[in-house]
Design an enzyme around this catalytic site. Structure first.
Site, short mmCIF file in Angstrom:
data_model
loop_
_atom_site.label_atom_id
_atom_site.label_comp_id
_atom_site.label_asym_id
_atom_site.label_seq_id
_atom_site.Cartn_x
_atom_site.Cartn_y
_atom_site.Cartn_z
N ASP A 168 0.84 1.45 -3.21
CA ASP A 168 0.32 0.59 -4.27
C ASP A 168 -1.18 0.43 -4.04
OD1 ASP A 168 3.07 0.33 -4.57
OD2 ASP A 168 2.94 -1.77 -5.19
N LYS A 236 0.69 -0.81 -12.46
CA LYS A 236 1.20 -2.10 -12.00
C LYS A 236 0.22 -3.18 -12.44
CE LYS A 236 2.04 -4.37 -7.49
NZ LYS A 236 2.16 -4.17 -6.05
N LYS A 272 5.12 -1.56 -13.46
CA LYS A 272 5.58 -2.57 -12.51
C LYS A 272 4.83 -3.88 -12.74
CE LYS A 272 5.73 -3.67 -7.56
NZ LYS A 272 5.44 -3.23 -6.19
#
Lengths: 336, 286
Positions: A168, A236, A272
């Site tokens: 991430d 995300k 996400k």
């Protein structure tokens, strides 16, 4: 316009395919600033209306199990210890001690230095594709992203080498907001390259936009396009360290970008939302939004995740309520 | 010139707020001679769930307040009630159909009961706690601590509308518990007016939550709720209370069985909603 190669592409290839061979800061800017503006009122109204669906009984039971499968169980605190990561992994392997049939979350999400601990604790249970659980690591000077590119790449390589299945990364919001899209693009491309393992495969790359710092929906749309063009596998919303974190309108907007990309290229990008989703009621609203925007096939751990720490307990309480017929309480789930 | 009367809407009291029932239901409250008095909210199981959540959230803060402070707050309830004696007497007289003097006597008894329990707040621990004799150089001390969230069915019989709920709520909260109480089904108006008093007398929101409606409908959800620690079935004699007791046992609750009329003010009632904690400590390092 339809592109001809919808297969997984090497970094930057997506942008080359879409914008042509002479990929420059200028062509990138022209493309991103040429995206149509977001109708904020319409977006928020659409998100609010999607949040009003009543999901009950068997649909709710299905939704709850799906939510659990989509969770990235997260601990991202300065005070994290190996013990805390091990108990997080134990919780991921057996979310509800009173029900062995309870599904497992998709991944555990930890800081880079905790990856070896998580990998060790998971052992043979690591790997989503083999019925286990992935290890996701935040990298690139999470959460601020304020470090030199060399440090960010080293951070990423370190996590990948330690066995992380997913990375991430955060984008450089300062550069993005001051209009240096090329810099943000190059960083994502470089980080994607750093996700390459020795065997040539790539760790999954999730690009965190930190929408709470992007100020406008237009910026969120541009940043989503930019991240996808640069090779992100997932986009995300947030780090969870900035308020506001994930909101339904922002997630809806990102899902719309993903839908448009899918129509254009046939390629499926994941989304996400992370941070601020604490109740199963909230999470169900996200499921509805996904199903209505990109379709139910997106409700798999490969294409949709919840970044959450306290969500899982609330979902488990709801699950126990459905199973036992009476309201459950925090004494019946773990203390995190 | 005649004036248009402004009738009061009687709502629930959950987490320091006065919401209508989540279900949108209400039912009619009638006084003597079946005279219509007001509409009261008819709470649903989700209202009960919300009330338990509010009670759980408020409980640690209330338990952390000093015992002396809790006593002051309970006394403050009596003070504010005293200032609204007339209103409560009128309400009791209307809903119970009793003479004014009798209604006033019930209000006075309720006020006195708040004062009586207020006095115990910083004293019950001395009476119920103990320094235990042990064969060794240790202090061994037992102290009563609040059990957590209490669910209660207030007395339902005639002539208990204000005194009954007081006799159930005060002993439970004085030790630091929070409570979800189902008011008298037939006469819930004084209970909601009492909530207005609680809301304006330093009782933190969520410590007392009042539901109106059918105890037969709500009590089973409270009895089986895993986040409730004790169940006071005081006014449940007309319900299938053995089933409630069984449901409560499944989730490890203390249960007080039904009592006719208004429960007596006793120290045991305070002690019932506490758990005894015993600690050992060395007397010296010799």
């Amino acid at each position: 316009m339809t592109l001809e190669h919808p297969v997984a592409l090497a970094p930057a290839d997506r942008a080359v395919q879409l914008l042509g061979g002479d990929l420059t800061e200028k062509s990138l800017r022209l493309h991103l600033e040429g995206l149509s503006g977001v109708d904020a009122v319409g977006l928020e109204q659409r998100a609010a209306s999607l949040g009003t669906r009543s999901i009950k009984t068997t649909s709710k039971a299905w939704a709850i199990d799906t939510i659990i499968r989509l969770v990235d169980l997260t601990t991202l605190e300065g005070a994290d210890t190996p013990g805390k990561v091990r108990s997080l992994v134990a919780k991921a392997l057996q979310p509800d001690a009173s029900d062995p049939g309870c599904p497992r979350p998709a991944a555990v999400c930890v800081y880079g230095d905790m990856v070896p601990i998580a990998v060790d604790a998971l052992g043979a249970n690591q790997g989503l594709d083999t019925g286990g659980i992935n290890v996701a690591a935040v990298a690139t000077a999470f959460p601020s992203g304020r470090a030199s590119l060399a440090v960010k790449l080293a951070d990423t390589r370190d996590a990948v080498a330690a066995g992380a299945d997913e990375i991430d990364m955060v984008i450089d919001r300062g550069a993005f907001l001051s209009g240096r899209y090329g810099r943000v693009f190059d960083e994502i491309v470089a980080v994607k390259e750093a996700c390459r393992r020795d065997d040539g495969s790539y760790a999954h790359l999730k690009v965190i936009l930190e929408t709470g710092e992007l100020n406008t929906y237009d910026n969120v749309r541009r940043a989503s396009w930019l991240s996808i063009l640069a090779g992100g596998d997932f986009i995300k919303t947030s780090t969870g360290k900035v308020s506001p974190a994930a909101t339904l309108p922002v997630t809806l907007l990102m899902l719309e970008v993903v839908r448009d990309w899918h129509r254009l290229t046939g390629e499926q990008i994941g989304v996400k939302p992370a941070g601020g989703i604490r109740t199963s009621k909230d999470a169900i609203k996200y499921l509805v939004t996904v199903a209505e925007t990109v379709g139910e096939q997106w409700l798999t751990p490969h294409l949709f995740r919840f970044g959450a720490s306290s969500l899982l307990n609330d979902v488990l309480l709801q699950r126990q309520r459905l199973r036992s017929g009476h309201y459950s309480g925090p004494d019946y789930v773990t203390v995190d | 010139m005649s004036r248009l009367a402004v009738p009061k809407t009687y709502k629930l009291y959950i987490g320091g707020q006065f919401p209508r029932s989540e279900s949108g239901r209400s039912y009619e409250i009638v006084g003597a001679g079946d005279r219509f008095l007001a509409n009261a909210a008819k709470a649903s199981r989700k209202d009960a769930r919300d009330a338990v959540r509010a009670a759980r959230a408020a409980q640690p803060g209330w338990a952390r307040a000093t015992a002396y402070n809790r006593g002051q707050v309970l006394y403050r309830v009596a003070e504010v009630l005293e200032g609204r004696r007339g209103q409560f007497a009128d309400e009791v007289a209307a809903v119970e159909g009793v003479a004014d003097a009798e209604a006033l006597a019930e209000v006075d008894a309720a006020i006195d009961l708040w004062v009586w329990y207020a006095g115990w707040a910083d004293k019950f621990a001395q009476v119920m706690g103990n320094a235990n004799p042990v064969a060794g150089p240790y202090f061994n001390i037992s102290v009563p601590e609040p059990t957590g969230v209490v669910a209660a069915v207030a007395p339902q019989s005639r002539g208990t509308s204000l005194l009954g709920i007081t006799a159930v709520v005060a002993p439970a909260i004085l030790s630091g518990n929070s409570i979800v109480v189902v008011a008298s089904e037939r006469a819930p108006l004084s209970a909601i007016s009492l909530s207005e008093v609680l809301a304006t007398s330093d009782v933190p929101g969520g410590v007392v939550n009042v539901l109106t409606g059918s105890p037969a409908e709500i009590a089973p959800w409270l009895a089986s709720h895993a986040d409730v620690n004790a169940l006071d079935l005081c006014g449940a004699e007309r319900l299938e209370w053995v089933d409630l007791q069984i449901a409560a046992a499944q989730t490890l609750k203390r249960v007080l069985t039904p009592e006719p009329g208004v429960p007596a003010a006793t120290l045991e009632r305070i002690g019932f909603f506490t758990e005894t904690k015993t600690v050992w400590h060395t007397k010296s390092m010799l």
